[in-house]
Design a protein around this motif. Structure first.
Motif, PDB file in Angstrom:
ATOM      1  N   GLN A   1      35.057  22.449  56.872  1.00  0.00           N
ATOM      2  CA  GLN A   1      35.253  23.886  57.078  1.00  0.00           C
ATOM      3  C   GLN A   1      34.057  24.587  57.710  1.00  0.00           C
ATOM      4  N   ARG A   2      32.864  24.120  57.482  1.00  0.00           N
ATOM      5  CA  ARG A   2      31.661  24.901  57.752  1.00  0.00           C
ATOM      6  C   ARG A   2      31.494  25.354  59.194  1.00  0.00           C
ATOM      7  N   ASP A   3      32.122  24.691  60.138  1.00  0.00           N
ATOM      8  CA  ASP A   3      32.020  25.129  61.525  1.00  0.00           C
ATOM      9  C   ASP A   3      33.077  26.171  61.898  1.00  0.00           C
ATOM     10  N   LYS A   4      33.996  26.420  60.989  1.00  0.00           N
ATOM     11  CA  LYS A   4      35.048  27.402  61.245  1.00  0.00           C
ATOM     12  C   LYS A   4      34.602  28.764  60.725  1.00  0.00           C
ATOM     13  N   SER A   5      35.096  29.800  61.330  1.00  0.00           N
ATOM     14  CA  SER A   5      34.709  31.154  60.979  1.00  0.00           C
ATOM     15  C   SER A   5      35.307  31.592  59.652  1.00  0.00           C
TER      16      SER A   5
END
Length: 83
Positions: free
Chosen positions: A61-65
């Motif tokens: 998830q961490r690269d998604k806004s």
């Protein structure tokens, strides 16, 4: 992102990553967090957006806004000038 008097913000977003969430469905995760913050809800916390992940889910998830939407409600001043 609300138009309210200074120091009166009651809407928050919590991003929490924990191994304790392993094997738990989203509802169980939310229930566990709300049990921990129930006293805050009784003291005026109005809205809490929860983003709860296991460490593996966070890696995905961490690269998604996780941007919060803009508030579409009326301004505090407009609500208190009516009537």
């Amino acid at each position: 992102m609300h138009s309210v008097p200074e120091n009166s913000e009651t809407h928050f977003k919590l991003v929490l990553v924990s191994g304790d969430f392993e094997g738990k469905r989203k509802v169980a995760r939310h229930q566990a967090v709300y049990a921990e913050v129930s006293s805050l809800m009784n003291e005026g916390l109005h809205a809490l957006a929860l983003h709860l992940y296991t460490p593996a889910e966070w890696q995905e998830q961490r690269d998604k806004s996780l941007q919060s939407p803009n508030c579409m409600g009326a301004s505090w001043e407009a609500l208190h000038l009516e009537g």
